[in-house]
Design a protein around this motif. Sequence first.
Motif, mmCIF file in Angstrom:
data_model
loop_
_atom_site.group_PDB
_atom_site.id
_atom_site.type_symbol
_atom_site.label_atom_id
_atom_site.label_comp_id
_atom_site.label_asym_id
_atom_site.label_seq_id
_atom_site.Cartn_x
_atom_site.Cartn_y
_atom_site.Cartn_z
ATOM 1 N N PRO A 135 0.826 -1.215 0.000
ATOM 2 C CA PRO A 135 0.000 0.000 0.000
ATOM 3 C C PRO A 135 0.856 1.258 0.000
ATOM 4 C CG PRO A 135 0.057 -0.956 2.197
ATOM 5 C CD PRO A 135 0.789 -1.912 1.305
ATOM 6 N N PRO A 136 0.371 2.342 -0.602
ATOM 7 C CA PRO A 136 1.088 3.620 -0.534
ATOM 8 C C PRO A 136 1.216 4.070 0.918
ATOM 9 C CG PRO A 136 -0.645 3.684 -2.204
ATOM 10 C CD PRO A 136 -0.849 2.428 -1.414
ATOM 11 N N ALA A 137 2.252 4.846 1.185
ATOM 12 C CA ALA A 137 2.480 5.337 2.554
ATOM 13 C C ALA A 137 1.344 6.252 2.993
ATOM 14 C CB ALA A 137 3.810 6.088 2.610
ATOM 15 N N ALA A 138 1.139 6.304 4.284
ATOM 16 C CA ALA A 138 0.147 7.190 4.910
ATOM 17 C C ALA A 138 -1.277 6.895 4.443
ATOM 18 C CB ALA A 138 0.492 8.655 4.639
ATOM 19 N N THR A 139 -1.575 5.628 4.195
ATOM 20 C CA THR A 139 -2.939 5.214 3.858
ATOM 21 C C THR A 139 -3.433 4.245 4.926
ATOM 22 O OG1 THR A 139 -2.158 3.342 2.515
ATOM 23 C CG2 THR A 139 -2.520 5.451 1.377
ATOM 24 N N PRO A 140 -4.757 4.059 5.045
ATOM 25 C CA PRO A 140 -5.283 3.100 6.030
ATOM 26 C C PRO A 140 -4.716 1.693 5.847
ATOM 27 C CG PRO A 140 -7.045 4.508 5.237
ATOM 28 C CD PRO A 140 -5.838 4.831 4.397
ATOM 29 N N ALA A 141 -4.482 1.284 4.587
ATOM 30 C CA ALA A 141 -3.935 -0.061 4.342
ATOM 31 C C ALA A 141 -2.513 -0.172 4.878
ATOM 32 C CB ALA A 141 -3.971 -0.386 2.855
ATOM 33 N N ALA A 142 -1.732 0.906 4.716
ATOM 34 C CA ALA A 142 -0.363 0.906 5.249
ATOM 35 C C ALA A 142 -0.386 0.867 6.772
ATOM 36 C CB ALA A 142 0.390 2.140 4.756
ATOM 37 N N ALA A 143 -1.316 1.637 7.363
ATOM 38 C CA ALA A 143 -1.440 1.648 8.821
ATOM 39 C C ALA A 143 -1.874 0.286 9.354
ATOM 40 C CB ALA A 143 -2.445 2.724 9.241
ATOM 41 N N ALA A 144 -2.613 -0.476 8.535
ATOM 42 C CA ALA A 144 -3.070 -1.808 8.952
ATOM 43 C C ALA A 144 -1.942 -2.838 8.898
ATOM 44 C CB ALA A 144 -4.234 -2.258 8.082
ATOM 45 N N GLY A 145 -0.820 -2.491 8.282
ATOM 46 C CA GLY A 145 0.310 -3.414 8.217
ATOM 47 C C GLY A 145 0.247 -4.397 7.065
ATOM 48 N N ILE A 146 -0.510 -4.072 6.028
ATOM 49 C CA ILE A 146 -0.632 -4.962 4.874
ATOM 50 C C ILE A 146 0.686 -5.008 4.106
ATOM 51 C CG2 ILE A 146 -1.713 -5.146 2.587
ATOM 52 C CD1 ILE A 146 -4.315 -4.165 3.917
ATOM 53 N N HIS A 147 1.072 -6.224 3.660
ATOM 54 C CA HIS A 147 2.310 -6.418 2.911
ATOM 55 C C HIS A 147 2.008 -6.987 1.524
ATOM 56 C CE1 HIS A 147 3.846 -6.412 7.100
ATOM 57 N NE2 HIS A 147 4.872 -5.773 6.542
ATOM 58 N N ASN A 148 2.928 -6.729 0.608
ATOM 59 C CA ASN A 148 2.783 -7.223 -0.761
ATOM 60 C C ASN A 148 2.730 -8.748 -0.793
ATOM 61 O OD1 ASN A 148 2.797 -6.407 -3.657
ATOM 62 N ND2 ASN A 148 4.621 -7.692 -3.728
ATOM 63 N N GLY A 149 1.746 -9.285 -1.519
ATOM 64 C CA GLY A 149 1.642 -10.730 -1.696
ATOM 65 C C GLY A 149 0.728 -11.422 -0.708
#
Length: 459
Positions: A135-149
């Motif tokens: 996820p792009p930085a400073a987005t809810p997905a990034a804050a959730a700790g989502i990783h590629n794959g």
Amino acid sequence: MSNFLFYLAAFALILGVLIIVHEFGHYSVARWCGVKVLRFSVGFGRPLFALRLGRDGTEWALGAFPLGGYVKMLDEREGEVAAHERHRAFNTQPVLKRMAIVAAGPGANLLLAILVYWLLFFSGMEELRPILGTPPAATPAAAAGIHNGEVVRKVGATAVATWQDFRWELLQQGMDGQASDRQVTLEVMDGQQQIFMRRLDLSSLAEQGFEGDPLAHLGVIFFRPQIAAVLGTIAPGSVAERAGLQSGDRIVAIDGDVIELWPEAVQKIRSAAGRLLALTIQRGEQRLYLEVIPETHEERGLRIGRIGVGVRDPGPSREDVMVTVRYGVGVALAKAVAETWDKASFSLVMMGKMLTGEVSWKNLSGPVTIADYAGQSARMGSDYYLKFLALVSISLGVLNLLPIPVLDGGHLMYYMIEIIKRGPVSERVMEIGQQIGLALLVLLMAFAFYNDINRLISG
């Protein structure tokens, strides 16, 4: 021009099917109720083509203005009716029969959606797996700790098998609850088969609306394989071979811009048709500087550059990112009904939120946007085109059931009042209602056309 004609044809086919199905719903139930049908028209205005068929001499016509259609029935309010045919006039029918005839149009659109979904679920649909990208930085997905794959297994308590299922569940979750407290737990699995829980904040959906790609507001994107920019095959006699490129070379930079992944290199080369590019190459311990001029090729009407190279590691196979969803006859039918119900309910909720201001009116689409989506879905394949047909059919059915005079739902509203007050609504009330309903439709169309034009200008 060929692209425009393709999109126009895709739109015309969808529009034609939806109009015919809708009007045939009215026609078939009218005939079943014993009402005489005078004309079945696809389109309004002066008939371009007309043919009389059947015992009643029903006129089957194609109107000059194709955005709609109508079924004209024998009716004392619209002309003189012979005494021996009065029992076949629409206005003389019991109110429940009139309601059935009016409701049959939107009902036919909803049944069409069920049929299309049933065929797709039964025959099998190839869909993207729900694999998440970085996820792009400073987005809810990034804050959730989502990783590629990471592969999504559940959204809340609901299991998901495809990216479309995942997207749909997120949108539904985003519409529920309080705007400031919309969160959902994603169950994901990484490449080592480990299970993790990611808490995703959905409140930005309420704040930024559903215009464009709602998932982009959350930073939720599809998986992007990390493919290194290492050359594999070099086409004989190609630009790359003449420039001295070899299999195993790693592209480090193009025109001074650092290249880390293969898609970055591809984008640079594709956008430089006929233009000199300076490549920085890592070959073992050597750092080389080569120049190439990508050859110009035509692809879907666009000029792109190519140098004749392939990537060493192409990344995941099609089977890794795609899944075929198929069900038995009964399960497919049940899922088709559920899918149609969910989409119809979601449409109503979205309309309600537009009225209350929770969702922007910019989400409203007109014929230009619909034609664009029709063309795009047709290019993607028959499955996507049929799903888009079903979605528009649901939208048309729901829209026509709204209690707005002029629409089918407005007539149903009048008949409900007739049942309650044990008498028909006065002509004067209906006339005023027609004027109000027409004004609302014109306003709705104006919003839709404005949004279409704005999307064309802004891209």
